[in-house]
Design an enzyme around this catalytic site. Structure first.
Site, PDB file in Angstrom:
ATOM      1  N   ASP A  13       0.781  -1.095   0.237  1.00 14.79           N
ATOM      2  CA  ASP A  13       0.160  -0.173   0.000  1.00 14.79           C
ATOM      3  C   ASP A  13       0.830   1.203   0.014  1.00 14.79           C
ATOM      4  O   ASP A  13       0.195   2.369  -1.144  1.00 14.79           O
ATOM      5  CB  ASP A  13      -1.213   0.140   1.821  1.00 14.79           C
ATOM      6  CG  ASP A  13      -2.399  -0.395   1.045  1.00 14.79           C
ATOM      7  OD1 ASP A  13      -2.955  -0.984   0.089  1.00 14.79           O
ATOM      8  OD2 ASP A  13      -3.283  -0.951   1.318  1.00 14.79           O
TER       9      ASP A  13
ATOM     10  N   GLU B 133      -4.929   5.303  -0.769  1.00 17.74           N
ATOM     11  CA  GLU B 133      -4.647   4.187  -0.677  1.00 17.74           C
ATOM     12  C   GLU B 133      -3.278   4.553   0.995  1.00 17.74           C
ATOM     13  O   GLU B 133      -2.527   3.943   1.223  1.00 17.74           O
ATOM     14  CB  GLU B 133      -2.954   3.802  -1.571  1.00 17.74           C
ATOM     15  CG  GLU B 133      -3.048   3.621  -3.194  1.00 17.74           C
ATOM     16  CD  GLU B 133      -3.776   2.416  -3.048  1.00 17.74           C
ATOM     17  OE1 GLU B 133      -3.919   1.672  -2.005  1.00 17.74           O
ATOM     18  OE2 GLU B 133      -4.750   2.163  -3.348  1.00 17.74           O
TER      19      GLU B 133
ATOM     20  N   HIS C 137      -4.549   3.172   3.756  1.00 18.09           N
ATOM     21  CA  HIS C 137      -4.783   2.130   3.740  1.00 18.09           C
ATOM     22  C   HIS C 137      -3.358   1.439   4.674  1.00 18.09           C
ATOM     23  O   HIS C 137      -3.168   0.599   5.514  1.00 18.09           O
ATOM     24  CB  HIS C 137      -5.004   1.429   1.973  1.00 18.09           C
ATOM     25  CG  HIS C 137      -6.151   0.921   1.425  1.00 18.09           C
ATOM     26  ND1 HIS C 137      -6.084   0.499   0.445  1.00 18.09           N
ATOM     27  CD2 HIS C 137      -7.073   1.536   1.887  1.00 18.09           C
ATOM     28  CE1 HIS C 137      -6.875   0.953  -0.759  1.00 18.09           C
ATOM     29  NE2 HIS C 137      -7.374   1.592   0.866  1.00 18.09           N
TER      30      HIS C 137
ATOM     31  N   TYR D 256      -2.600  -0.469   8.498  1.00 14.10           N
ATOM     32  CA  TYR D 256      -2.007  -1.747   9.441  1.00 14.10           C
ATOM     33  C   TYR D 256      -1.137  -0.657  10.661  1.00 14.10           C
ATOM     34  O   TYR D 256      -0.775  -1.489  11.007  1.00 14.10           O
ATOM     35  CB  TYR D 256      -0.761  -2.397   8.402  1.00 14.10           C
ATOM     36  CG  TYR D 256      -1.585  -2.782   6.977  1.00 14.10           C
ATOM     37  CD1 TYR D 256      -2.269  -3.906   7.157  1.00 14.10           C
ATOM     38  CD2 TYR D 256      -1.225  -1.880   6.006  1.00 14.10           C
ATOM     39  CE1 TYR D 256      -2.947  -3.963   6.467  1.00 14.10           C
ATOM     40  CE2 TYR D 256      -1.682  -2.255   4.575  1.00 14.10           C
ATOM     41  CZ  TYR D 256      -2.958  -3.446   4.568  1.00 14.10           C
ATOM     42  OH  TYR D 256      -3.588  -3.349   4.351  1.00 14.10           O
TER      43      TYR D 256
ATOM     44  N   GLU E 106      -3.105  -5.189  -6.883  1.00 12.17           N
ATOM     45  CA  GLU E 106      -4.539  -5.119  -6.329  1.00 12.17           C
ATOM     46  C   GLU E 106      -5.089  -6.714  -6.148  1.00 12.17           C
ATOM     47  O   GLU E 106      -6.156  -6.217  -5.078  1.00 12.17           O
ATOM     48  CB  GLU E 106      -4.740  -3.899  -6.545  1.00 12.17           C
ATOM     49  CG  GLU E 106      -4.345  -2.193  -6.179  1.00 12.17           C
ATOM     50  CD  GLU E 106      -4.933  -1.426  -6.336  1.00 12.17           C
ATOM     51  OE1 GLU E 106      -5.821  -1.441  -6.714  1.00 12.17           O
ATOM     52  OE2 GLU E 106      -4.261  -0.569  -5.637  1.00 12.17           O
TER      53      GLU E 106
ATOM     54  N   HIS F 162     -11.250  -0.042  -6.993  1.00 10.57           N
ATOM     55  CA  HIS F 162      -9.955   0.131  -8.021  1.00 10.57           C
ATOM     56  C   HIS F 162      -8.874  -0.820  -9.133  1.00 10.57           C
ATOM     57  O   HIS F 162      -9.297  -0.396 -10.223  1.00 10.57           O
ATOM     58  CB  HIS F 162      -8.456   0.252  -7.002  1.00 10.57           C
ATOM     59  CG  HIS F 162      -9.056   1.085  -6.130  1.00 10.57           C
ATOM     60  ND1 HIS F 162      -7.758   1.163  -4.659  1.00 10.57           N
ATOM     61  CD2 HIS F 162      -9.664   2.062  -5.902  1.00 10.57           C
ATOM     62  CE1 HIS F 162      -8.638   2.020  -4.292  1.00 10.57           C
ATOM     63  NE2 HIS F 162      -8.809   2.335  -4.283  1.00 10.57           N
TER      64      HIS F 162
HETATM   65 MN   MN3 Z   1      -5.895  -0.049  -4.540  1.00 10.83          MN
HETATM   66 MN   MN3 Z   2      -4.280  -0.432  -1.305  1.00 12.79          MN
END
Ligand code: MN3
Ligand code: MN3
Length: 320
Positions: A67, A98, A101, A105, A158, A195
């Site tokens: 990501d 992104e 994302h 984490y 992805e 995406h």
């Molecule tokens: Mn993506």
């Molecule tokens: Mn992503």
């Protein structure tokens, strides 16, 4: 009109309706990691074995790297050869998500892990040869590839490469463990579904303009790349999952998703694996509706982003 004029984006005159439809879909499903009550998963986390915890940590380290690549290099490279101005706006949205994302984490790590453990996860991620192989392979295409090659790289990343990592939280969700961690993964998955479909669609527009000969060359290049990435993914999967005995199941899941990536690009599947071959616990994890946690209303009335509905199976199958 003077070709040197700077052109204002006009959303009332659309060259491609798909741009607006995608913008609307993506903005409707906007989310933030900070709205998910991750600490509710601590009890489950403590019940996992050391091996199980290690797999979760490494999987999320790997996903962070991918990501990061999408947010730092992926979308900015795709923006260099847009077909419409609205496509750039959509890619701006994707690029920001992104970053969400990649950050999410870290929210998971800060909930489940000690600072020392977190340092070790990042150290491992930044050194692991198979993770570095795929990140560098894709990044090289982003920087040196043709517009179509870049779109293939993005869709493979992805819709295919993420899934060796997604397997773990979906597995635990299927076993009623770590539901809030899984919620984040499912929100990411829902984004990636859009995406991959959108970028695959833009690829197909360009691909259809090529001569037969160039289409053939492009197709050959694409399947070679997929094979190359799959071989690397096999090694990565064995490294991560042999100690818990899941490697073969993960590889089936990967091949199933590789076929989906090819479908997004308008290509024929490469592997014989279908949804029926995937571990039903993981498929069940994908299709479990999200619990919502009422996370938009948690932060007060001012934070209202449309109605949050229960997620459905079809949310992961975004098609035009
Ligand atoms: Mn993506
Ligand atoms: Mn992503």
């Amino acid at each position: 009109m003077d070709n040197n004029n700077y052109t204002a984006i006009n959303w009332n005159v659309l060259e491609d309706q798909i741009d607006k439809a995608t913008w609307e879909k993506l903005t409707e499903q906007f989310w933030l990691d900070t709205r998910i009550p991750l600490s509710n998963d601590l009890g489950d986390w403590r019940s996992l074995s050391e091996n199980d915890k290690d797999v979760v940590d490494k999987v999320f380290g790997g996903l962070t790297l991918l990501d990061t690549l999408q947010s730092q290099d992926g979308m900015s490279s795709l923006k260099k050869d847009i077909r419409t101005q609205q496509e750039e706006a959509v890619l701006n949205n994707i690029e920001f998500m992104e970053s969400v994302h990649a950050k999410s984490y870290s929210s998971i790590f800060s909930t489940l892990n000690t600072p020392k453990e977190i340092d070790d996860i990042f150290e491992w991620t930044n050194q692991n040869e198979f993770l570095q192989y795929k990140a560098q392979k894709i990044n090289d295409i982003y920087h040196n590839g043709t517009p179509l090659q870049k779109r293939v790289a993005s869709v493979f990343l992805e819709t295919f490469l993420f899934y060796s990592g997604f397997y773990t939280p979906l597995y635990w969700l299927g076993h009623n463990k770590l539901p809030n961690v899984a919620e984040i993964i499912k929100l990411i998955l829902r984004d990636e579904s859009v995406h991959g479909t959108y970028i695959g669609y833009k690829f197909q527009l360009g691909f259809n303009e090529l001569t037969d000969k160039k289409q053939e060359a492009m197709t050959g290049w694409m399947y070679d790349l997929l094979y190359d990435l799959y071989e690397n993914e096999e090694k990565y999967t064995h490294l991560l999952y042999d100690k818990v005995g899941w490697a073969e199941d993960v590889l089936t899941f990967l091949r199933y998703n590789a076929n989906k990536a090819l479908m997004n690009l308008g290509m024929d599947p490469l592997f014989p694996d279908t949804a029926e071959d995937v571990n039903p616990v993981v498929m069940n994890g994908i299709s479990t509706s999200t619990s919502n946690h009422d996370f938009f209303s948690q932060v007060g009335n001012g934070y209202l982003l449309g109605n949050v509905e229960t997620m459905k199976d079809s949310d992961y199958d975004f098609k035009f």
